[in-house]
Structure formats: C-alpha cells, structure tokens
Motif scaffolding. Structure first.
Motif, mmCIF file in Angstrom:
data_model
loop_
_atom_site.group_PDB
_atom_site.id
_atom_site.type_symbol
_atom_site.label_atom_id
_atom_site.label_comp_id
_atom_site.label_asym_id
_atom_site.label_seq_id
_atom_site.Cartn_x
_atom_site.Cartn_y
_atom_site.Cartn_z
ATOM 1 N N SER A 196 0.864 -1.125 0.190
ATOM 2 C CA SER A 196 0.059 -0.027 -0.045
ATOM 3 C C SER A 196 0.796 1.318 -0.096
ATOM 4 C CB SER A 196 -1.061 0.003 1.329
ATOM 5 O OG SER A 196 -0.331 0.004 2.271
ATOM 6 N N GLN A 252 0.659 4.026 -3.119
ATOM 7 C CA GLN A 252 0.323 5.159 -2.712
ATOM 8 C C GLN A 252 1.398 6.246 -2.908
ATOM 9 O OE1 GLN A 252 1.636 7.209 0.423
ATOM 10 N NE2 GLN A 252 -0.129 8.385 0.861
ATOM 11 N N LYS A 259 -9.785 2.395 11.639
ATOM 12 C CA LYS A 259 -8.433 2.352 11.162
ATOM 13 C C LYS A 259 -8.275 0.891 10.141
ATOM 14 C CE LYS A 259 -3.729 2.407 12.017
ATOM 15 N NZ LYS A 259 -3.122 1.728 13.295
ATOM 16 N N ALA A 283 -8.988 2.332 6.856
ATOM 17 C CA ALA A 283 -8.052 3.277 6.508
ATOM 18 C C ALA A 283 -6.894 2.290 5.804
ATOM 19 C CB ALA A 283 -7.516 4.021 7.280
ATOM 20 N N ARG A 284 -6.389 1.208 6.437
ATOM 21 C CA ARG A 284 -5.613 0.139 6.220
ATOM 22 C C ARG A 284 -5.703 -0.111 4.710
ATOM 23 N NH1 ARG A 284 -4.093 -5.195 7.089
ATOM 24 N NH2 ARG A 284 -2.094 -5.382 8.061
ATOM 25 N N ARG A 340 -5.297 2.596 2.340
ATOM 26 C CA ARG A 340 -4.433 3.495 2.568
ATOM 27 C C ARG A 340 -3.448 4.134 1.410
ATOM 28 N NH1 ARG A 340 1.737 2.764 4.630
ATOM 29 N NH2 ARG A 340 2.006 5.013 4.589
ATOM 30 N N GLN A 341 -3.439 3.388 0.017
ATOM 31 C CA GLN A 341 -2.894 4.000 -0.841
ATOM 32 C C GLN A 341 -3.967 5.312 -1.481
ATOM 33 O OE1 GLN A 341 -4.814 1.256 -0.869
ATOM 34 N NE2 GLN A 341 -5.998 1.239 -2.460
ATOM 35 N N ARG A 379 -0.550 10.759 3.224
ATOM 36 C CA ARG A 379 0.190 9.955 4.263
ATOM 37 C C ARG A 379 0.012 10.915 5.472
ATOM 38 N NH1 ARG A 379 6.146 8.618 3.363
ATOM 39 N NH2 ARG A 379 6.300 8.596 5.692
ATOM 40 N N TRP A 419 -3.061 9.513 7.257
ATOM 41 C CA TRP A 419 -2.676 8.210 7.759
ATOM 42 C C TRP A 419 -1.880 8.429 8.902
ATOM 43 C CZ3 TRP A 419 -3.616 3.257 7.734
ATOM 44 C CH2 TRP A 419 -2.527 2.444 8.061
ATOM 45 N N ASN A 449 -3.274 7.507 12.858
ATOM 46 C CA ASN A 449 -2.679 6.601 13.717
ATOM 47 C C ASN A 449 -2.677 7.340 15.144
ATOM 48 O OD1 ASN A 449 -1.458 4.116 12.837
ATOM 49 N ND2 ASN A 449 -0.701 5.278 11.081
#
Lengths: 483, 319
Positions: free
Chosen positions: A243, A247, B95, B98-99, B102-103, B107, B110, B114
């Motif tokens: 991932s 991304q 979570k 989101a996992r 995630r792509q 970020r 993300w 977390n």
C-alpha cells in the motif's frame, strides 16, 4: 576523533565494524554521529531512540505477522544509530549491482530462448531445466527490452576485511524498500541536526524511479500507462509495503478480484467501469498469478493473465519465470554468467559457495557441517538454514540426510565474520551483525538505490537479520566523501 | 479508483464522523445531566435506543457493579470493545478501513489517524468523573477535526475525496437526527400535543452551534426553535439541510450520481413539505424516523453502483 565517542564500545575481533576502525578511531563518514554523542552524551541517544519509537508508531510504520490473532501489525524496529558508507565506495558497489542485474537478465532471456549458455556448457542444463522456478510456458516470450527481472533486491554482506560480497539475489518479489524510505523519514525527524551536519545522499526518489521503470514497460508507449500493483491482500506480510508503494507512486493497489482478462486484454474494475491495464507490478509469487497457466488451485490468480502477457498486451514486473535466476545454486554461477554475457569480471564477488550437487564439494560440506552455513536453494526469509557453528549434532545429522536425499537443493558457504555496527541495546552501544539490501531496477534504464535497507540482528552474536525472526533495521547513509 | 474501494472510503468517512459525533453525543448527554434537576429522571435506555441498541435489555443484563448506571452506560459508549456503538470500536473500524485504502489517502492523514488511534488506546481506559470525560471527548472531537483538516488541505479532489465527504455527511445527518431524537424523547413522550419551543442550549453547545443559532434567531422573521434550526438551516454545517446539500454536491461527478441525487431530493422534500413549527411531538418523532429510513436508503444507493463488468466492453471502457 577519539574513541570516547562510543564510550566503552567493544568491537568483535575479526569483524569489520561499519563505524569504528580496528584502532578504535571513528571512521570519517561517522564523524557527525560521533560528534553528536560527544556533545550530548548517551542519555540523549537513549531519549532519541524513545522519540524514534514514538514516531514510528505515530507514522504507522509496521509489518504484518501471519499468526498473531487480531493484532496483526507490529511496529517496525529501527535502531537509532545509522550505518554510514562513503559515497566513493558506494559508486563502485552500485556499478557492480547494475552489472550483476544486467547479466542476470541476459541469462534469463537466453534460458527462455536459445539457451546458448547451456549449449556452451557454462551452466549445467539440467540444473536450470529441472528447477521448479524454470517455467516452461514462458519459453519464447520476449518481455520489453529483454528484461525479465525488473526489480531486484540483492543482499550484500561484508567479510572480515570489509569487502562487500553478494550473499544472494532476490529476483522474485523482493521486499523491504518501503522501510528503507520510512527509516529515512523517521531519522530526519529525530536527528535533524545530523542531516545539517553532513552531506547524506537522499533516497526518496525511489518511488518515482520505480514508476518510471514500470511506465517504460508499457505495451502502449504513446499513452499514459495504467499501472497497478497486484497484492495478495491485507493479510500478506508485506501489505504495508504494497500500500505504501502504490500510494507513493499514485497507482492502484489491486487484488486479483479487481482484475479480469477478456480477449487477452487485462482490465481493472474501477468505479467508472473497466479500464485497460498496461503494466502489473505484481507482489504475488509467479506460480500463483494465473490458475490457467500454473497452479489451478491458486485463489490469488487472474485466469488468462499469462496468455495476455505472452501476447504482449500487458507487462508484468517481475516477469513470470524470472525466479529461475533466484536460485541459490544458480547464484554460484553468477560470476561465470557475468563473464559469459558481458565479457567482464564481476565488480562484486560472491561469497565462496559449495554446491552439494558436485560429489567432491558435497563430501566437503558433509564433513564440515559444523563450520558451514547450509541453505536450501529456493527458500526465502531465512527459513530452512543451518548455521553450522550454532547448530546441534542432531540438526547437523538431519541436514546431512536432507542433503544426501536431494543434493541439488542445497548449497553451503563458510560462516562469514559479518560486519557489525554500534547498535543501541538496553541503553548501551554494542556491536551487532548486519547486512544490506540495495534495490536495483531495470527497464529501459538501470538504476540502483543510494544505499539500501540495512537489517541488523538484534540478538547478541546472532547472524539472523530477518524482521520476521526478530531482526531490526538501520538507516543507511551514503555520505559524500568526494568533495 | 477501484470499485472495491468505494465502500471502504465511504465507511472511512462515516466512522470518522461517527467518532466525532459519538463524542459530541456523550458531551450533550453530560450537559443535559448537568442542566437537569437532581430529582428528574434521565432515561438511560432511551439514549441506547436511539443508537440502535435495545437499551432496556442491555441495562437489565449488566453485571452487578459498584459503578453508577451513568458510568456503566458511558463505558458501553466509550471503552467497550464488544459494543458496536462505542468510541473504541468506531476507531478500530476506522483504522481497518484506512488500512485497506491507505494508497488512496494522503500520508499526513494516515499519520493523524494513527495518532488518534494511539491517543484513544492510551486514554480511553480512564473514565472517572464527568469533568475528565468531558475533556477526553472534546479531545476526540478535536482530533477528528484535525484528520478532516489535513485531508481537506492535502487530498486530491477525486472520486475518493467525494466519497469520503459523502460518507461524513451521511453519517452526520444520521447522528444529528439521533441526537435530536434523544433530546425530544428525553424531554417529551411522543403525543398529539403541539410541541413546546425547544431551546436546547446544551445540545447546541455540544454541536458547536450556539453562536450561530443566536445569529439565526436574530435574522428570522418568524418564530423558530432549535428543531427548525437543526433540520433546515443550511448555513450551519451540522444541520440536515447542509448535510444533504453536501452529499449532492459531492455526488455530482460519480458514475451513479443520478440515483444518489434522487434520494437526496426525496429527503429534501420531506423538509419542505412540513410546517415544522406546527408539528406535535409525535409527528416530530415520526419525521425523525422517516429521515432515518431515508438515510439508510441513501446509504444503499451510494454503496451499490453496480457497473456490469462482463458484458459489452466497448460501452464501459472509461476514458
């Protein structure tokens, strides 16, 4: 620079230390970190390690363990002390890695076409043709630029004199590059002053280089390529990396059910309908990617994918069949392969290797199991290895029987005095063994990362660096020493 | 964007909003308790009912404990991992989603997620006292807003961004109606009597809407109350009218926008055809029920675009 920097740091005799010379002087590339410790003391170092751990958990840098109930993600272990390598040395190493991958790709392409090298008797034909990684359905197929292994993770170690040697080539689905990138991001946050103090080569262009390489493989070069990263799914041990890379490259992260093949063209199921796929960066082992071509029981595969690939309608990186060169027996022949295809001497040597296939060498291996490291030819992740000096008589006996039953499947190497680096263990700097995995890309061009992922055995005296087996990592700094 | 990711990104939006709104609901309840006289009865089962739980049954099954009912209900709403409606399970679902996508998310987001998850793991165990709980819930809301802020400032305007926003506003509309329901039902049983004017300072406070409510009052010619405000005042970001407007605006570029828009219009019509200030408490409760049903239907059309993949390829090829 005095030896006081690392306090009572005790090197292991016979081992090359990455940061400290045999006479106790700090190696020049480690000057900045030594100055830091002199100035702030080791208490500060311990505090930075704590800060680093918190940063990693806030950033969600993790790896996945298979059998761990609900809590499947573990925080990625990173040691606060970096490993430093002078850029002049890295130039040569990087050239050697590119040389190696270029030769391996010529070799694989030859194996699936004329097999000149087998006919010329440089590599025993049965060794290749009987290998489970030699995929006969790939014969006659020509991937773009004749390149089969587009992404390679080569494991390097240093011997007692500090010389880099190739330990193995990972040509199937090498992983770890995301941790190389994340390690750097974390270190920059935790040690901003060190980055200001010395010239450390950046590593963060890798995702773009990877994208460029993948794009260069597109069968429809005029158009904007549709690239997907194929993952086995969220429970795979490398899902974090899948991932992360998707991304960072801005490409889709797909599982097999997100793709379909019709009329030998691969499509992606998007919200807006089907979209034609040009390049698949697959992180699924090759025998699983198409149940029609290889394992009919694969639940990870896409039926018809291999036919679409063979027709040139889609590119797959790494190409199916490239694993034939990712065999520890073939590894022993790589210097010969470099010489045969490129007419050059290898710039980086192999670790001396005994082939159990050869009766004489087998005899030697069987007589010296206690001193050697024995490895199965096609395992990864450090599984099935016998480390002679650490093994029991019983384990040696079992290994001897396994070798006799299937000699082709084993190689042996002398136990190396792997290099060490100061590592923070329970608040004290102690030497720990480490290796290095740089990543090399080949599409239209060749590219090698600046450094790579340094993996470190956290247990005292251990040589096992795999994260799945309790290993840690270090940020790897290529430091400019050429100004 | 992959078809498969639709649900995950939509639920990502929903769970993030749910986390924020549950924290707000908990604070609204605390406000209500503080405002109430000591001798007035607070109906705990009712609070659980509006969250889709069987409140009476849940409370009757509670093991004997030194804790007050309030503390037990709060632990069910905040820390209980087995409770579908707890802050903790919303965060863990958040979570997980989101996992999986995630792509698709920046970020920085993300990282905020977390840090939110770690914060809850660390702090959600201690629930002593209303004061502590108030601070904790306010912090949860604040951190949710930070996630949204990061996303708003960095995420590519794409299908994923639209679906995330649709998820957030569907959930918000859902939760605003649930919060209203608690307030209506806590104060008045549904009857045929024309309802009194609701001020609801405490709930407006919890929704961060007290100042804008006063502004609204000052600029209306007719008599209005908090019900009208929360349902129809489209300039207030937690009103139903605003949420519907946002869902429609975000749906426009999606391939199945027509079906979504149709459902949104149906819900908007519900607001237009009623004279809200004339409703009895029974009718108001009924209207809220109708909204809840409408929101479930809206959710269904959003998450089922159903493109046909195996028939005529030429028509489905995207640009």
């Amino acid at each position: 620079m005095g030896a006081k920097s690392f306090g009572h740091y005790q090197q292991i005799s016979q081992c090359f230390d990455e940061l400290v010379q045999a006479d106790g002087q700090i190696r020049p590339p480690a000057a900045a970190i030594a100055r830091f410790i002199d100035r702030h003391g080791s208490a500060e170092l311990i505090q930075r390690q704590e800060q680093l751990n918190q940063t990693i958990s806030a950033m969600g840098v993790c790896f996945t363990l298979y059998s761990d109930g609900n809590n499947i993600d573990r925080c990625w272990p990173l040691d606060v002390m970096p490993r430093t390598i002078p850029s002049s040395e890295w130039q040569k190493t990087s050239a050697g890695l590119k040389q190696r991958l270029a030769a391996l790709n010529l070799f694989i392409d030859d194996l699936y076409h004329d097999q000149r090298i087998l006919k010329d008797g440089k590599v025993p034909a049965d060794l290749v043709l009987d290998s489970r990684n030699y995929l006969a359905p790939c014969k006659g197929i020509s991937p773009r630029y004749g390149v089969w292994a587009n992404i390679c993770g080569t494991d390097l170690v240093r011997d007692g004199s500090g010389k880099f040697l190739v330990l193995e080539d990972n040509l199937r689905v090498p992983s770890g590059v995301s941790y190389m990138l994340e390690n750097r991001t974390v270190m920059k946050r935790v040690f901003p002053e060190l980055f200001a103090d010395s010239f450390i080569y950046p590593v963060d262009d890798y995702p773009h280089q990877l994208w460029r390489m993948l794009a260069s493989l597109s069968p429809r070069p005029g158009d904007v390529p549709c690239i997907v990263l194929l993952t086995p799914g969220v429970y795979n041990s490398a899902y974090f990396e899948h991932s992360f890379l998707a991304q960072q490259m801005g490409v889709e992260l797909a599982e097999n059910t997100d793709l379909l093949v019709q009329d030998d063209i691969v499509y992606l199921k998007t919200l807006h309908g089907l979209q034609r796929v040009d390049v698949i960066y697959r992180r699924v082992d090759d025998i699983f990617i198409d149940p029609q071509a290889f394992r009919p029981d694969s639940v990870l595969g896409i039926p018809g994918l291999i036919k679409a690939w063979a027709k040139g309608n889609v590119s797959i990186a790494n190409a199916p069949g490239s694993g034939v060169a990712d065999d520890k027996v073939i590894y022993a022949y790589v210097p010969e392969i470099i010489n045969y295809y490129l007419g050059e001497q290898p710039l980086i040597d192999n670790v001396p290797t005994y082939l159990c296939l050869d009766p004489k060498q087998r005899e030697y291996v069987l007589a010296n199991l206690g001193q050697l490291v024995v490895k199965p030819a096609n395992e990864s992740g450090g599984y099935g290895i016998l480390i002679g000096p650490r093994s029991t008589k019983e384990e040696q006996q079992q290994m001897a029987e396994a070798i006799k039953a299937n000699p082709r499947n084993f190689i042996a190497q002398p136990t190396l005095a792997l290099s060490t680096a100061p590592t923070l263990c329970d608040g004290v700097l102690e030497p720990r063994h480490l290796d290095l995995r740089p990543f090399i890309l080949q599409g239209r061009d060749l590219y090698c990362t600046t450094g790579g992922l340094s993996r470190v055995a956290l247990k005292k005296g251990s040589l096992v660096v795999n994260s799945s087996q309790g290993g840690g990592s270090k940020d790897t700094w290529i430091i400019n020493d050429e100004v | 964007m992959l078809l498969k990711s639709l649900d995950h990104i939509f639920w990502l939006g929903r769970y993030l909003e749910r986390l924020d709104d549950t924290a707000r609901l908990i604070n609204a309840t605390s406000h209500l308790l503080i405002d109430s006289h000591k001798d007035s009865q607070f109906s705990w089962p009712l609070l659980l009912d509006v969250l889709g739980q069987n409140g009476a049954e849940l409370l009757s099954q509670l093991p004997p404990s030194d804790l007050t009912v309030e503390q037990q209900v709060m632990s069910f709403l905040i820390t209980d991992a087995d409770s579908e409606v707890s802050i903790r399970s919303a965060c863990s679902a958040l979570k997980q989603n989101a996992r999986t996508v995630r792509q698709l998310i920046p970020r920085d987001m993300w990282e905020e997620l977390n840090s939110l998850d770690l914060f809850l793991q660390e702090h959600c165990q201690q629930l002593q006292g209303r004061q502590h709980r108030y601070r904790l819930m306010t912090e949860v809301s604040r951190r949710c807003q930070m996630v949204v802020g990061v996303l708003d400032g960095t995420m590519l305007r794409s299908d994923a961004f639209d679906l995330f926003n649709i998820g957030r506003h569907v959930e918000r509309a859902d939760m605003t109606t649930r919060i209203m329901d608690v307030m209506v039902l806590q104060q008045l049983q549904p009857t045929d009597i024309k309802r009194p004017r609701f001020r609801w300072t405490s709930i407006l406070n919890a929704l961060g809407g007290i100042e804008s409510y006063h502004y609204y009052l000052a600029h209306q010619n007719t008599e209005v109350d908090a019900v009208d405000y929360l349902l129809t005042y489209a300039d207030f970001p937690r009103s139903i009218a605003y949420c519907l407007h946002r869902v429609a605006a975000s749906a426009k570029a999606l391939p199945h926008s027509a079906a979504i828009l149709q459902r949104v219009w149906q819900l908007q019509d519900l607001l237009k055809t009623q004279n809200l200030s004339e409703l009895t408490t029974g009718q108001l409760h009924q209207l809220i029920d109708q909204f809840q049903t409408g929101i479930i239907e809206l959710h269904e059309v959003i998450s089922t675009p159903k493109p046909e993949f195996s028939t005529d390829l030429s028509q489905q090829m995207s640009a």
